[in-house]
Design an enzyme around this catalytic site. Structure first.
Site, PDB file in Angstrom:
ATOM      1  N   ASN A 117       0.804  -1.225   0.000  1.00 35.46           N
ATOM      2  CA  ASN A 117       0.000   0.000   0.000  1.00 35.46           C
ATOM      3  C   ASN A 117       0.833   1.269   0.000  1.00 35.46           C
ATOM      4  OD1 ASN A 117       0.377  -1.223   2.778  1.00 35.46           O
ATOM      5  ND2 ASN A 117      -0.228   0.859   3.359  1.00 35.46           N
ATOM      6  N   SER A 164     -11.335  -3.686   0.862  1.00 32.74           N
ATOM      7  CA  SER A 164     -11.926  -2.534   1.556  1.00 32.74           C
ATOM      8  C   SER A 164     -12.709  -1.684   0.569  1.00 32.74           C
ATOM      9  CB  SER A 164     -10.817  -1.704   2.204  1.00 32.74           C
ATOM     10  OG  SER A 164     -11.362  -0.649   2.957  1.00 32.74           O
ATOM     11  N   GLY A 165     -13.917  -1.267   0.971  1.00 33.12           N
ATOM     12  CA  GLY A 165     -14.803  -0.545   0.076  1.00 33.12           C
ATOM     13  C   GLY A 165     -14.315   0.816  -0.363  1.00 33.12           C
ATOM     14  N   HIS A 166     -13.760   1.600   0.569  1.00 34.52           N
ATOM     15  CA  HIS A 166     -13.430   2.981   0.207  1.00 34.52           C
ATOM     16  C   HIS A 166     -12.278   3.076  -0.773  1.00 34.52           C
ATOM     17  CE1 HIS A 166     -10.551   2.472   3.587  1.00 34.52           C
ATOM     18  NE2 HIS A 166      -9.824   3.394   2.964  1.00 34.52           N
ATOM     19  N   THR A 202     -25.855  -7.289  12.493  1.00 33.49           N
ATOM     20  CA  THR A 202     -26.742  -6.848  11.420  1.00 33.49           C
ATOM     21  C   THR A 202     -25.951  -6.213  10.287  1.00 33.49           C
ATOM     22  OG1 THR A 202     -28.512  -6.430  13.011  1.00 33.49           O
ATOM     23  CG2 THR A 202     -28.708  -5.363  10.856  1.00 33.49           C
ATOM     24  N   CYS A 288       1.969   7.928  15.226  1.00 31.50           N
ATOM     25  CA  CYS A 288       2.046   7.114  16.444  1.00 31.50           C
ATOM     26  C   CYS A 288       1.166   7.752  17.514  1.00 31.50           C
ATOM     27  CB  CYS A 288       3.489   6.993  16.925  1.00 31.50           C
ATOM     28  SG  CYS A 288       4.197   8.519  17.540  1.00 31.50           S
TER      29      CYS A 288
END
Length: 337
Positions: A117, A164-166, A202, A288
């Site tokens: 990433n 991951s969606g975003h 849910t 951090c």
């Protein structure tokens, strides 16, 4: 989950959205589990595939995203044996190193990323999956930085893969896991039988609706979007490398949208703030607990010297990025560098 009309209507929609996501991978609907994002997906895949008793042997690397790295670190404190594959100077994990470790003895899990990433460097995860399959070892792949950036198919040697969606223009707080047929993950979030008994709670129906549409759009957006992003990335990179003292962190095969540039002699944090004030968003290391910005663990593992790691910035491009925005970014960086 409710038996009344409205509950069943929602259930029908959920089934539709699940099939939409599954179709992108030519998978069955029950191979897709919806989560809250990459971090939960990593935890579910890693812990969900480990034997419930004993001290497991896990092969991974120190180049992994924090959601994998921290989970594995915690497992080590609980008795797991961690084997860290070394990073090459290019930023990739070598297939030969995985093969060597698999030959040393029983392994319970392999967990590695498809794409780093921070640098965009791609691992040869398809070849790694062949090794995992031959050794009959479960293989978890972090696909967060890959989906939406390059077309791909999931090979048979991959046991589970999380997303991951975003990262594909869906909503934050959404994600999903792909699981190989007939694989059962031990649920890490208890409380209900949702997601085929592997993830209680849910479902976020509205978020899943947006996520499924974002995945569906990849059919028409890729591979042309990948080609466009790569051209824009290369344009940005070529211009920045004309600045004295600049270099690229990571080499070899890289994903289309990411570049990590070292600005030798610059204070990365000061430079980042200046770029931010000028309207350009990029990133440096990780924050951090004290709020200070630390040098990238990934770059240090690649052998990048501390001073250069502290002067390195990551630039990411999306399929919505325009050539005009790239030109503006180049102007800003040149002015402030």
């Amino acid at each position: 989950s409710s038996p009344h009309y409205y509950g069943q209507q929602a259930k029908s929609l959920l089934s539709h959205y699940r099939k939409r996501v599954a179709s992108y991978f030519s998978a069955a609907a029950n191979q897709i589990l919806f989560t809250s994002g990459g971090t939960e997906g990593a935890d579910l895949c890693i812990r969900g595939l480990l034997p419930e008793k004993g001290a497991p042997r896990i092969i991974t690397s120190r180049l992994e995203h924090a959601c994998v790295f921290e989970t594995c670190t915690k497992l080590a404190k609980q008795g797991a044996e961690l084997v860290y594959l070394p990073a090459s100077s290019s930023g990739a994990i070598q297939v030969e190193d995985l093969e060597r470790e698999l030959a040393k003895g029983k392994t319970d899990l392999i967990v590695l990323m498809a794409v780093n990433n921070e640098t965009g460097v791609m691992n040869e995860w398809e070849k790694m999956s062949d090794l995992a399959k031959a050794a009959k070892v479960p293989f978890v792949v972090d696909g967060v930085a890959l989906l939406g950036k390059e077309p791909f198919t999931i090979p048979d040697g991959v046991t589970a893969m999380f997303f991951s969606g975003h990262k594909i223009h869906a909503l934050q707080g959404t994600g999903f896991v792909y699981v190989k047929p007939r694989i059962k993950l031990h649920p890490q979030q208890l409380g209900g039988s949702q997601e085929f008994g592997m993830r209680g709670g849910t479902e976020n129906l509205l978020g899943i609706a947006a996520l499924s549409r974002a995945v569906e759009l990849l059919h028409e957006k890729l591979p042309s979007a990948a080609s466009t992003m790569r051209h824009l990335r290369d344009t940005l990179e070529a211009a920045l490398l004309k600045i004295p003292g600049t270099s690229v962190n990571g080499s070899g095969k890289r994903v289309s949208n990411t570049t990590n540039i070292a600005f030798s002699g610059k204070d990365g944090e000061t430079f980042l703030i200046a770029l931010d004030r000028a309207g350009l968003a990029c990133s440096l290391g990780s924050a951090c607990a004290s709020g200070a910005i630390e040098p990238s663990r990934i770059l240090l593992e690649m052998g990048v010297p501390m001073g250069l790691a502290q002067a390195s910035l990551r630039f990411s491009i999306s399929r919505e990025t325009t050539y005009e925005e790239i030109e503006k970014a180049i102007q800003i960086i040149r002015l402030l560098a």
